[in-house]
Scaffold this active site. Structure first.
Site, PDB file in Angstrom:
ATOM      1  N   THR A 192      -2.302 -38.007  59.170  1.00 46.70           N
ATOM      2  CA  THR A 192      -0.906 -37.626  59.042  1.00 46.70           C
ATOM      3  C   THR A 192      -0.148 -38.894  58.732  1.00 46.70           C
ATOM      4  O   THR A 192      -0.689 -39.971  58.847  1.00 46.70           O
ATOM      5  CB  THR A 192      -0.469 -36.993  60.380  1.00 46.70           C
TER       6      THR A 192
ATOM      7  N   ASN B  19      -3.354 -32.664  57.336  1.00 44.91           N
ATOM      8  CA  ASN B  19      -4.176 -32.434  58.512  1.00 44.91           C
ATOM      9  C   ASN B  19      -5.264 -33.499  58.599  1.00 44.91           C
ATOM     10  O   ASN B  19      -4.994 -34.606  59.009  1.00 44.91           O
ATOM     11  CB  ASN B  19      -4.737 -31.021  58.587  1.00 44.91           C
TER      12      ASN B  19
HETATM   13  O1  DON Z   1       0.071 -30.740  62.736  1.00 43.93           O
HETATM   14  C1  DON Z   1      -0.717 -31.317  63.455  1.00 43.93           C
HETATM   15  O2  DON Z   1      -0.545 -31.488  64.635  1.00 43.93           O
HETATM   16  C2  DON Z   1      -1.949 -31.952  62.840  1.00 43.93           C
HETATM   17  N1  DON Z   1      -2.289 -31.257  61.641  1.00 43.93           N
HETATM   18  C3  DON Z   1      -1.661 -33.396  62.590  1.00 43.93           C
HETATM   19  C4  DON Z   1      -2.841 -34.141  62.059  1.00 43.93           C
HETATM   20  C5  DON Z   1      -2.748 -35.601  62.237  1.00 43.93           C
HETATM   21  O3  DON Z   1      -1.842 -36.114  62.849  1.00 43.93           O
HETATM   22  C6  DON Z   1      -3.853 -36.411  61.706  1.00 43.93           C
HETATM   23  N2  DON Z   1      -3.594 -37.820  61.864  1.00 43.93           N
HETATM   24  N3  DON Z   1      -4.243 -38.673  62.268  1.00 43.93           N
END
Ligand code: DON
Length: 572
Positions: A380, A400
């Site tokens: 993210t 994601n």
């Molecule tokens: O929306 C969410 O909580 C996850 N899809 C976030 C993914 C994420 O933070 C990956 N990062 N390291």
């Protein structure tokens, strides 16, 4: 002789300066060392890539406001940070404007109309995790472009100006960093397996720092968005290319899904902590609700007295993290589809009751700590921006997993998310971040999957004081929680608060994860209390802006990029 030497040294010095300047102008500077901190007075941008932070600050200097800068930064991230910066994913924005208005924008992906509750189960009812994480079927309907256009009503500059840097960088290329090269090389096999067309991120030989990444298809997609607005993505050529890609790989996103997608402006989560006003993201992100629960559960505990990362303060925070995440799994989901007892979840009585069985010095147990009883009807990216007038914008977006589904839309040059995995694909089956859920977060057509992203603002006397957010899946709310506690309770500088080691508990699995540099002595003490500790690689990458001395004209902006990534702080 001396004159000759001086002349020679000066000439070399000038050559190096001119070379470095030219390299910076074109973005072809693979030796660039991210700037981790800047102190300035007008405006600042912190993001996961220096080219994105620079593009944002350039927009501020052109007279754009914090929203303009956030849009430009996000678009450049979609080009220079393909693991997470995106136009094929989704995210959330929280903003404060100088007129006192606070908004949140939800541009989370949605399940396509053809999605169904058990779409990732085989005929024996077993969860097929690959299908929710890899390739075409893993993708939700992207929201990022709709989100950027929804925020345009608060912007000052034309969209064509905001997207210009992104188009240039996609069309003419930029030099990739060493970590980006390693990341492409690591993902090569999956890129090949999960794509039908040749993609820009794969080349025959290994990538190395300084190689130039050119993305012509992406540049053309960005131009269609520049020329046709939101329709340049959700209708016409780009939409056709997305649907054609879906058909190649058993994906289900349709032209209708794309045309119908809408970003939503929602009321922010807004609460006070010892006189500070905290503004953060509401559902369908769980982040704001959990953050409010955790902050409210320590507000009366005088944690400052226990001191930073003593066994006692960590234990207290772990125990309330456990309780908040148990509630996440039980109660939270897309508020447009399910009833969530939000008011109760954040009420003082409820939260006091949750902490009744907390015993200092003794590990709790997730088996005994279920969600509260309510009686009533890893990629993210984040960016933080502030401008000259004192507007503040916090945006977290994601595909994601790293590179999302790892599937690029053929001919359109951008990666699709694998956000469907954030639904609870089967009760009891954790998502890729170990998060559990139930019916509330089950798949339904048009529904938004629960998130942990927590773009956050803290106001002091009504003025923005902190602007922050981070990637990290389920660790996002606990990283934000700890960064806030570090500043508001332990009196740390912005830099220390961001870079100190983090720890994490999410109810299940019943373990405390700690980052590698977490004090070994405290690990021992926590183990003696009965906690199972797992040492993990660093997970947080918090981008934080602190604004001190708010009186207009004399404010000091301290912008900090997390030491853990290529994160970069720019300002003026
Ligand atoms: O929306 C969410 O909580 C996850 N899809 C976030 C993914 C994420 O933070 C990956 N990062 N390291």
């Amino acid at each position: 002789m001396y004159i000759q030497k001086l002349f020679f040294t000066t000439a070399i010095f000038m050559f190096v300066c001119i070379y470095a300047f030219c390299q910076k102008q074109t973005g072809n500077n693979s030796n660039y060392v991210p700037q981790k901190k800047i102190i300035c007075n007008n405006g600042a941008v912190v993001s996961a890539h220096w080219l994105a932070s620079k593009a944002g600050v350039a927009i501020l200097k052109k007279g754009g406001n914090a929203i303009d800068a956030a849009i430009a930064t996000q678009l450049v991230l979609a080009v220079v940070y393909p693991a997470a910066g995106n136009i094929g994913g989704g995210g959330f924005m929280v903003a404060h404007f100088t007129n006192g208005k606070n908004i949140s924008l939800d541009f989370r992906e949605k399940a396509p109309e053809k999605a169904s509750r058990n779409m990732y189960l085989d005929s024996a009812g077993n969860a097929q995790i690959n299908a929710s994480q890899d390739g075409h079927l893993a993708a939700g309907v992207p929201g990022t472009i709709a989100g950027l256009f929804a925020s345009m009503k608060y912007a000052k500059l034309p969209f064509a100006v905001l997207i210009e840097s992104a188009i240039n960088l996609a069309e003419n290329g930029f030099a990739i960093s060493a970590s980006q090269a390693r990341s492409f090389n690591r993902t090569k096999k999956e890129f090949i397996e999960l794509n039908f067309s040749t993609i820009a991120f794969v080349k025959e030989n290994e990538w190395k720092a300084g190689d130039v990444l050119i993305q012509k298809d992406l540049a053309n997609t960005l131009k269609r968005i520049r020329d046709n607005g939101q329709k340049g993505f959700y209708e016409g050529e780009t939409a056709k290319l997305i649907v054609a890609e879906m058909q190649k790989g058993k994906g289900i996103i349709s032209l209708e899904d794309l045309k119908k997608y809408e970003a939503k402006e929602r009321s922010v989560v807004d609460f006070t902590y010892k006189g500070y006003q905290i503004i953060t993201m509401p559902l369908p992100s769980s982040g704001g609700v959990i953050l409010q629960q955790m902050m409210k559960m320590i507000e009366d505990k005088n944690i400052a007295l226990m001191q930073f990362q003593s066994a006692a303060s960590v234990q207290l925070m772990v125990e309330l993290e456990r309780r908040a995440y148990a509630d996440r799994a039980e109660f939270l989901g897309d508020p447009d589809f399910v009833n969530v007892p939000i008011n109760t979840l954040v009420s003082t009585n409820y939260l006091n009751a949750r902490m009744k069985d907390y015993v200092p010095g003794k590990a709790g147990s997730s088996k005994n700590t279920m969600a509260g009883i309510i009686k009533e009807s890893e990629e993210t990216t984040h960016l933080s921006v502030t401008d000259m007038d004192g507007n503040a914008v916090s945006v977290t977006t994601t595909l994601n997993g790293g590179y999302g589904s790892r599937t690029v839309v053929g001919g359109a040059g951008f990666l699709l998310n694998n956000e469907m995995d954030d639904f609870s694909i089967k009760q009891g089956v954790p998502n890729m971040y170990g998060a559990l859920g139930n019916e509330k977060n089950a798949i339904a057509p048009g529904k938004r999957m629960l998130s942990s992203m927590t773009p956050t603002l803290v106001l002091k006397n009504g003025f923005p004081y902190l602007v922050l957010g981070t990637p990290g899946g389920t660790t996002i709310p606990t990283s934000i929680f700890q960064t806030l506690v570090n500043i508001l309770e332990f009196n740390m500088s912005a830099e220390e608060a961001v870079n100190k080691p983090k720890f994490h508990h999410q109810w299940l699995p019943d373990i405390v994860s700690v980052e590698k540099d977490f004090a070994k002595k405290i690990v021992k003490q926590l183990e003696n209390m009965g906690y199972k500790i797992v040492i993990r690689d660093a997970w947080s990458k918090t981008d934080l802006i602190q604004i001190q001395n708010h009186a207009k004209g004399s404010k000091t902006i301290i912008a900090v990029g997390d030491k853990r990534g290529d994160d970069d702080a720019q300002g003026y």
